[in-house]
Write a protein that holds these residues in place. Sequence first.
Motif, PDB file in Angstrom:
ATOM      1  N   LEU A  57       0.815  -1.219   0.000  1.00 24.80           N
ATOM      2  CA  LEU A  57       0.000   0.000   0.000  1.00 24.80           C
ATOM      3  C   LEU A  57       0.847   1.267   0.000  1.00 24.80           C
ATOM      4  O   LEU A  57       0.371   2.343  -0.349  1.00 24.80           O
ATOM      5  CB  LEU A  57      -0.981   0.011   1.182  1.00 24.80           C
ATOM      6  CG  LEU A  57      -0.488   0.302   2.589  1.00 24.80           C
ATOM      7  CD1 LEU A  57      -1.668   0.743   3.461  1.00 24.80           C
ATOM      8  CD2 LEU A  57       0.133  -0.928   3.214  1.00 24.80           C
ATOM      9  N   LYS A 103      -9.497  -3.591  -0.377  1.00 21.91           N
ATOM     10  CA  LYS A 103      -9.898  -2.256  -0.823  1.00 21.91           C
ATOM     11  C   LYS A 103     -10.902  -1.664   0.164  1.00 21.91           C
ATOM     12  O   LYS A 103     -11.844  -2.332   0.580  1.00 21.91           O
ATOM     13  CB  LYS A 103     -10.532  -2.369  -2.209  1.00 21.91           C
ATOM     14  CG  LYS A 103     -10.708  -1.050  -2.920  1.00 21.91           C
ATOM     15  CD  LYS A 103      -9.385  -0.568  -3.439  1.00 21.91           C
ATOM     16  CE  LYS A 103      -9.520   0.505  -4.504  1.00 21.91           C
ATOM     17  NZ  LYS A 103      -8.209   1.036  -4.870  1.00 21.91           N
ATOM     18  N   ASN A 104     -10.687  -0.404   0.537  1.00 18.14           N
ATOM     19  CA  ASN A 104     -11.520   0.233   1.547  1.00 18.14           C
ATOM     20  C   ASN A 104     -11.901   1.641   1.074  1.00 18.14           C
ATOM     21  O   ASN A 104     -11.094   2.568   1.138  1.00 18.14           O
ATOM     22  CB  ASN A 104     -10.756   0.297   2.873  1.00 18.14           C
ATOM     23  CG  ASN A 104     -11.641   0.675   4.036  1.00 18.14           C
ATOM     24  OD1 ASN A 104     -12.585   1.436   3.890  1.00 18.14           O
ATOM     25  ND2 ASN A 104     -11.319   0.139   5.210  1.00 18.14           N
ATOM     26  N   GLU A 105     -13.136   1.770   0.601  1.00 17.56           N
ATOM     27  CA  GLU A 105     -13.569   3.042  -0.006  1.00 17.56           C
ATOM     28  C   GLU A 105     -13.679   4.168   1.029  1.00 17.56           C
ATOM     29  O   GLU A 105     -13.752   5.335   0.679  1.00 17.56           O
ATOM     30  CB  GLU A 105     -14.918   2.865  -0.710  1.00 17.56           C
ATOM     31  CG  GLU A 105     -14.948   1.776  -1.785  1.00 17.56           C
ATOM     32  CD  GLU A 105     -13.915   1.973  -2.900  1.00 17.56           C
ATOM     33  OE1 GLU A 105     -13.348   3.080  -3.019  1.00 17.56           O
ATOM     34  OE2 GLU A 105     -13.674   0.996  -3.643  1.00 17.56           O
ATOM     35  N   HIS A 106     -13.683   3.837   2.318  1.00 19.43           N
ATOM     36  CA  HIS A 106     -13.783   4.866   3.354  1.00 19.43           C
ATOM     37  C   HIS A 106     -12.461   5.618   3.524  1.00 19.43           C
ATOM     38  O   HIS A 106     -12.414   6.651   4.192  1.00 19.43           O
ATOM     39  CB  HIS A 106     -14.178   4.249   4.700  1.00 19.43           C
ATOM     40  CG  HIS A 106     -15.537   3.630   4.682  1.00 19.43           C
ATOM     41  ND1 HIS A 106     -16.696   4.352   4.498  1.00 19.43           N
ATOM     42  CD2 HIS A 106     -15.919   2.338   4.815  1.00 19.43           C
ATOM     43  CE1 HIS A 106     -17.725   3.541   4.516  1.00 19.43           C
ATOM     44  NE2 HIS A 106     -17.283   2.312   4.704  1.00 19.43           N
ATOM     45  N   ILE A 107     -11.401   5.076   2.949  1.00 20.91           N
ATOM     46  CA  ILE A 107     -10.081   5.683   3.145  1.00 20.91           C
ATOM     47  C   ILE A 107      -9.685   6.473   1.904  1.00 20.91           C
ATOM     48  O   ILE A 107      -9.684   5.957   0.795  1.00 20.91           O
ATOM     49  CB  ILE A 107      -9.034   4.600   3.459  1.00 20.91           C
ATOM     50  CG1 ILE A 107      -9.313   4.058   4.863  1.00 20.91           C
ATOM     51  CG2 ILE A 107      -7.619   5.150   3.377  1.00 20.91           C
ATOM     52  CD1 ILE A 107      -8.602   2.815   5.207  1.00 20.91           C
ATOM     53  N   VAL A 108      -9.389   7.743   2.129  1.00 22.63           N
ATOM     54  CA  VAL A 108      -8.914   8.610   1.048  1.00 22.63           C
ATOM     55  C   VAL A 108      -7.565   9.154   1.495  1.00 22.63           C
ATOM     56  O   VAL A 108      -7.458   9.783   2.537  1.00 22.63           O
ATOM     57  CB  VAL A 108      -9.902   9.769   0.790  1.00 22.63           C
ATOM     58  CG1 VAL A 108      -9.376  10.668  -0.319  1.00 22.63           C
ATOM     59  CG2 VAL A 108     -11.278   9.231   0.453  1.00 22.63           C
ATOM     60  N   SER A 109      -6.532   8.850   0.707  1.00 22.16           N
ATOM     61  CA  SER A 109      -5.186   9.244   1.123  1.00 22.16           C
ATOM     62  C   SER A 109      -4.325   9.582  -0.082  1.00 22.16           C
ATOM     63  O   SER A 109      -4.446   8.970  -1.141  1.00 22.16           O
ATOM     64  CB  SER A 109      -4.542   8.096   1.902  1.00 22.16           C
ATOM     65  OG  SER A 109      -3.172   8.352   2.114  1.00 22.16           O
ATOM     66  N   HIS A 137      -2.149   3.605  -0.973  1.00 24.58           N
ATOM     67  CA  HIS A 137      -3.320   3.028  -1.641  1.00 24.58           C
ATOM     68  C   HIS A 137      -4.356   2.708  -0.564  1.00 24.58           C
ATOM     69  O   HIS A 137      -4.002   2.340   0.553  1.00 24.58           O
ATOM     70  CB  HIS A 137      -2.936   1.725  -2.354  1.00 24.58           C
ATOM     71  CG  HIS A 137      -1.913   1.900  -3.421  1.00 24.58           C
ATOM     72  ND1 HIS A 137      -2.213   2.424  -4.660  1.00 24.58           N
ATOM     73  CD2 HIS A 137      -0.586   1.617  -3.446  1.00 24.58           C
ATOM     74  CE1 HIS A 137      -1.111   2.453  -5.406  1.00 24.58           C
ATOM     75  NE2 HIS A 137      -0.110   1.976  -4.686  1.00 24.58           N
ATOM     76  N   ASN A 138      -5.632   2.773  -0.916  1.00 23.84           N
ATOM     77  CA  ASN A 138      -6.660   2.450   0.080  1.00 23.84           C
ATOM     78  C   ASN A 138      -7.029   0.965   0.012  1.00 23.84           C
ATOM     79  O   ASN A 138      -8.187   0.575   0.027  1.00 23.84           O
ATOM     80  CB  ASN A 138      -7.898   3.341  -0.094  1.00 23.84           C
ATOM     81  CG  ASN A 138      -8.589   3.144  -1.437  1.00 23.84           C
ATOM     82  OD1 ASN A 138      -8.018   2.567  -2.356  1.00 23.84           O
ATOM     83  ND2 ASN A 138      -9.816   3.616  -1.548  1.00 23.84           N
ATOM     84  N   GLN A 179      -9.890   3.307  10.453  1.00 26.59           N
ATOM     85  CA  GLN A 179     -11.121   2.732   9.912  1.00 26.59           C
ATOM     86  C   GLN A 179     -11.128   1.218  10.152  1.00 26.59           C
ATOM     87  O   GLN A 179     -10.078   0.579  10.151  1.00 26.59           O
ATOM     88  CB  GLN A 179     -11.214   2.976   8.396  1.00 26.59           C
ATOM     89  CG  GLN A 179     -11.239   4.428   7.988  1.00 26.59           C
ATOM     90  CD  GLN A 179     -12.574   5.094   8.268  1.00 26.59           C
ATOM     91  OE1 GLN A 179     -13.597   4.427   8.394  1.00 26.59           O
ATOM     92  NE2 GLN A 179     -12.570   6.408   8.385  1.00 26.59           N
TER      93      GLN A 179
END
Length: 200
Positions: free
Chosen positions: A115, A144-150, A154-155, A189
Amino acid sequence: MGNTDKFEMIANMYDTPERIQIAKVSSAAIREYLVDATSKHAIDFGCGTGLVGMNLLNEFHSMLFLDTSPNMIHQIKQKISDFHIQHADTLCFDFEKEGLSELRADYIFMAQVLLHIPDVEFVLSRLFDVLNEGGHLLIVDFDKNEHIVSDIVHNGFHQEELTDLMTRIGYRDIQSKTFYTGSKLFMNQDASMFILDAQK
């Protein structure tokens, strides 16, 4: 490799109870995929302070702890010295910047490393070259975790997409599964982790 400067700053306080626990869970997942490994050479790729690799030391003939952060490598060197470990070595090296043609291994494992790598395909191709014929790459990372924006990581990854990418590179007999779910696991999260095993 991605985020080296960040890891440089936290190296000497990296081994928190949470990280030690996740390393134990990750090591146990990796251990399930090892076959006749006691005669084999392993690389803990992006080893950090060696939390996962230290748990797996007795499974292999030898292990190389590899990371881009000198401070992380310093921490693992200290552990090797403190515990009088004979069959482990360290290497501070950035795969994304230079090639290492003489490096070879039967097993490479990377736990929560992918990641942090901007160009996933490039590094997975490099690792393919390092593996001996019949060798295994074991990846432990987040689904994959759509709640994470970075902007810096990588999420997570879709297991199917990663499998497709690795098949194109040349890996075969790829298998993966989600093996752990926890709260506040990934950037505060709830998240799940997968393990993927691929052979050369």
